[in-house]
Design an enzyme around this catalytic site. Structure first.
Site: not given
Ligand code: EPU
Length: 417
Positions: A22-23, A116, A121, A304, A396
């Site tokens: 998915k990701n 989610c 985030r 995750d 999803r």
């Molecule tokens: N963060 C910030 N500022 C930013 C970006 C991130 O403070 O500009 C913080 C977030 O608030 C969070 C941490 O950094 O506390 C990690 O965020 P990251 O950006 O790595 O996560 P993401 O890109 O929002 C993706 C996956 C998530 C997975 C995380 C970590 C997707 C669509 N989502 O999220 O997947 O948990 O990386 O590996 O790729 C899931 O599949 O259930 C899921 C939530």
């Protein structure tokens, strides 16, 4: 409203084939619009996130042909059209259109992303990266306008190795003038998958999978194809289930190296795992020892899989501790597990799980995707009937989860209520 209903107690045996990640898929689909010709993406999971991203591409005047798990995307006529809230808020990954449209057209207008509700985030790192490349960001009440006369490569450093920010800045930088260097980049396998796709189109990205990614800008991206990597989180979810109720449960089409942190931990607590090139065979353990995990960026233990692990922890002898360090609000499954008989106390970002406790079926709610997966695992090991509401969160992210589990012996179905 659709609900999932489970009669617990069955042993699971047979084969579950793992879908594309998915990701990865949710980043590869927006990445396709950077191409000046046509692209093909293989092994795309049939999940609602996929359908919502296709709707966004169509809104932007792109064409998408779906042929089972293959997408053919014609992005030659992509236009700058505002991506409204009803499309952007359906999923988190809609924010990849920021980097992709900025990189392609130097302009994007998009409402806030959804996804989610597992913490704050923020997207400040993404915006900082776009600014470093020369973009101006106008934040209105519920939308962003991001624009640039031209994008010029620069050095970007992230305070935290964010998956989303790394991919988004990579997307914005592939067509920028000059060289962009991302320091403290995220190293998740999904990032390598996206970089491979862009390089297949003629981009010049080096270092994906390490903490320093270098992107030399190019003017044109040609026809290309890519295969989505197997979903390590989907595989991990079924492996955890196998450790609880598996009888030679075979998880097929996995990249074992992506699952090292999970497999090592399960072996440490007494689970017997066999594997060959692409498959993992798993049997339920007679006795599980308690253990601790701390979620970390890749290759550490993935956030995750932490929620599904809390269910396993309820079946271990003694107190297990989970520390969640990536997202600030990722314990949505806990009250429902406790209502099923678990003994879990949450303090800040830590869960203390006392085992072993029998679980009993109950009416529960999927507060987010992985909380939903946890409740499915709990329902399958519980005595009696579990009914899960808000299952759109689960659908999803897990392709054909009910069919896959039924095929290996689970008593699970979707009902309308
Ligand atoms: N963060 C910030 N500022 C930013 C970006 C991130 O403070 O500009 C913080 C977030 O608030 C969070 C941490 O950094 O506390 C990690 O965020 P990251 O950006 O790595 O996560 P993401 O890109 O929002 C993706 C996956 C998530 C997975 C995380 C970590 C997707 C669509 N989502 O999220 O997947 O948990 O990386 O590996 O790729 C899931 O599949 O259930 C899921 C939530």
């Amino acid at each position: 409203m659709q609900k999932i209903i489970i009669q617990g107690g069955n042993t699971l045996s047979g084969t579950i084939s793992i879908s594309g990640a998915k990701n990865s898929a949710v980043a590869l689909i927006p990445a396709a619009i950077l191409c000046d010709e046509e692209t093909t993406i293989y092994s795309v999971p049939e999940i609602s996130d996929r359908d919502n991203l296709i709707k966004i591409i169509e809104k932007l005047n792109g064409k998408v042909q779906v042929d089972k798990d293959t997408l053919h995307i014609d992005s030659r006529n992509i236009e700058n059209v505002y991506i409204p809230e009803e499309l952007s808020s359906k999923l988190r990954a809609s924010y990849y259109f920021m980097g992709a449209l900025l990189g392609r057209n130097k302009y994007v207008e998009i409402s806030l992303p959804g996804g989610c509700k597992i913490g704050n985030r923020k997207i400040d790192f993404h915006l900082k990266g776009f600014k470093a490349l020369g973009a101006t960001i106008i934040e209105e009440e519920n939308k962003y306008i991001i624009k640039a006369d031209k994008l010029v490569g620069n050095k970007v450093y992230f305070d935290f190795a964010s998956v989303g920010a790394t991919i988004n800045v990579m997307l914005a930088a592939v067509k920028a003038e000059g060289t962009t260097i991302i320091n403290n980049a995220a190293k998740e396998p999904e990032i390598v998958n996206v970089a491979t796709f862009l390089n297949n189109m003629g981009a010049k990205i080096r270092g994906a999978g390490t903490s320093k990614i270098t992107i030399e800008g190019v003017n044109y991206l040609h026809k290309a194809m890519v295969e989505v990597i197997p979903d390590r989180i989907e595989a991990g979810t079924y492996i955890i289930l196998g450790a609880l109720i598996g009888e030679r449960l075979t998880i097929k089409n996995v990249i074992k190296e992506h699952l090292t942190s999970l497999i090592s931990k399960l072996q440490e607590i007494g689970v017997k795992i066999e594997s060959d090139e692409n498959d993992i065979i798993i049997n339920k353990a007679d006795r599980l020892a308690s253990f601790n995990i701390t979620t970390l960026i890749y290759p550490g233990f993935p956030t995750d899989l932490a929620q599904p692990m809390t269910v396993l922890m309820t079946q271990c002898d003694g107190t297990s501790i989970l520390e969640e360090t990536i997202h600030s609000n990722r314990m949505g499954q806990v009250p429902y597990l406790n209502s099923m008989g678990a003994d879990i106390t949450v303090k800040n970002q830590m869960a203390f799980i006392k085992g072993k406790t029998p679980l009993y079926g109950n009416d529960v709610t999927a507060s987010d995707l992985r909380a939903g997966a946890s409740l499915i695992i709990a329902g399958l090991i519980a005595k009696g009937t579990t009914k899960i509401s808000d299952i759109e969160h689960i659908l999803r992210g897990y392709e054909h989860i009910v069919e896959k589990l039924s095929n290996v012996g689970a008593n699970i179905k979707i009902i309308e209520e």
